[in-house]
Design a protein around this motif. Structure first.
Motif, short mmCIF file in Angstrom:
data_model
loop_
_atom_site.label_atom_id
_atom_site.label_comp_id
_atom_site.label_asym_id
_atom_site.label_seq_id
_atom_site.Cartn_x
_atom_site.Cartn_y
_atom_site.Cartn_z
N PHE A 17 48.36 42.07 38.47
CA PHE A 17 47.17 41.83 38.68
C PHE A 17 45.99 42.29 39.87
CE2 PHE A 17 50.01 38.20 39.66
CZ PHE A 17 49.42 37.19 38.20
N ASP A 19 41.84 42.91 41.21
CA ASP A 19 40.05 42.56 41.55
C ASP A 19 39.56 43.20 40.29
OD1 ASP A 19 38.59 41.66 43.21
OD2 ASP A 19 38.77 43.46 44.61
N PHE A 173 45.76 32.80 44.44
CA PHE A 173 47.03 33.77 43.82
C PHE A 173 48.15 32.81 43.47
CE2 PHE A 173 45.26 35.78 47.66
CZ PHE A 173 44.76 37.24 47.33
N MET A 189 49.70 42.51 43.33
CA MET A 189 48.03 42.83 43.61
C MET A 189 47.43 43.97 43.88
SD MET A 189 45.78 40.44 43.49
CE MET A 189 43.62 40.77 43.67
N ASP A 197 42.33 41.14 49.52
CA ASP A 197 43.43 41.22 48.42
C ASP A 197 44.79 41.26 49.07
OD1 ASP A 197 41.13 41.59 47.18
OD2 ASP A 197 40.48 42.61 47.29
N ALA A 201 47.37 38.03 49.28
CA ALA A 201 48.54 38.29 48.44
C ALA A 201 49.94 38.13 48.74
CB ALA A 201 48.62 39.87 47.73
N THR A 208 51.32 44.17 47.36
CA THR A 208 50.20 44.72 46.72
C THR A 208 50.12 46.42 47.12
OG1 THR A 208 50.00 44.84 49.00
CG2 THR A 208 49.06 43.02 48.30
#
Length: 237
Positions: A17, A19, A173, A189, A197, A201, A208
């Motif tokens: 995923f 941003d 999320f 993420m 973030d 996450a 992450t």
């Protein structure tokens, strides 16, 4: 935290995923688009103040719009821009008057961060779910994808507009994971803000990848080049 993505063995990843602002999108180009838009407003409405002053007022009004929200509630960026236009022009301006110029400037000015487009495109060729989790209006996200040539690259797009909340609210999320139909421990993420973030996450069970985000216990991987994400998930560039 692992600093060297090249040394990481491939894990059982199923989803990545992203941003948008600060990760896919170069935020300096966004700031430049705002300046150029205010210059366009000056050309259309003959503003009574210098462009630099008008630009500062623009930024203040946009910031005030978001600072007035209650907790993690969604507030529209298009509404913020409209509020800023009214403040700069000194009158109420219908969105159909200012938005075409705003979109034109964005198309001319916005640019991706280095390696963002090619990494997303490469992931899109694999079996990984490629998604977005971003505090943004859905239409604005789609416009950015179109500008970057990524209109068809994402399997899911989870925006704050679609969820009604902003990160780090777990609903963001949870919605992304539901769209991808994956468990959190198999998802990465990629973000640039620690609290929103990384911590958001991690609290939801995702791994992450920090790209410019502050360091902290919620950071599993850190990259300076977005193409290093391919190494993390075990995809040849």
């Amino acid at each position: 935290m692992n600093d060297d993505a090249d040394e990481e063995e491939a894990n059982d990843w199923r989803a990545v995923f992203w941003d948008i602002g600060g990760v896919l999108l170069d935020v300096d180009s966004a700031r430049e688009s705002h300046r150029r838009f205010v210059e366009a407003l000056d050309g259309s409405y003959d503003l009574s103040t210098p462009v630099d002053v008008a630009l500062e007022l623009w930024r203040t009004e946009v910031g005030r719009h978001f600072h007035e929200r209650d907790g993690t509630e969604f507030r529209s960026s298009r509404a913020a821009y409209g509020r800023a236009v009214d403040a700069v022009v000194g009158d109420s301006v219908p969105s159909d008057e200012w938005f075409p110029a705003f979109e034109r400037v964005q198309r001319e000015t916005l640019r991706p961060n280095p390696g963002a487009v090619e990494t997303v495109e490469r992931l899109a060729e694999t079996d990984y779910h490629v998604g977005v989790v971003s505090d943004i209006d859905t239409a604005e996200a789609r416009l950015i994808f179109d500008i970057f040539g990524l209109a068809d690259a994402f399997d899911s797009v989870t925006t704050s507009e679609s969820v009604g909340r902003t990160k780090p609210d777990p609903a963001m999320f949870e919605a992304a994971l539901a769209a991808a139909e994956v468990s959190p421990e198999t998802a990465l993420m990629v973000g640039d803000r620690y609290d929103h973030d990384m911590a958001g996450a991690a609290d939801a069970g995702l791994h992450t990848v920090a790209y410019g985000a502050d360091d902290g216990p919620a950071v599993d991987y850190r990259v300076d080049d977005l193409r290093a994400i391919l190494d993390i998930v075990g995809v040849e560039s």
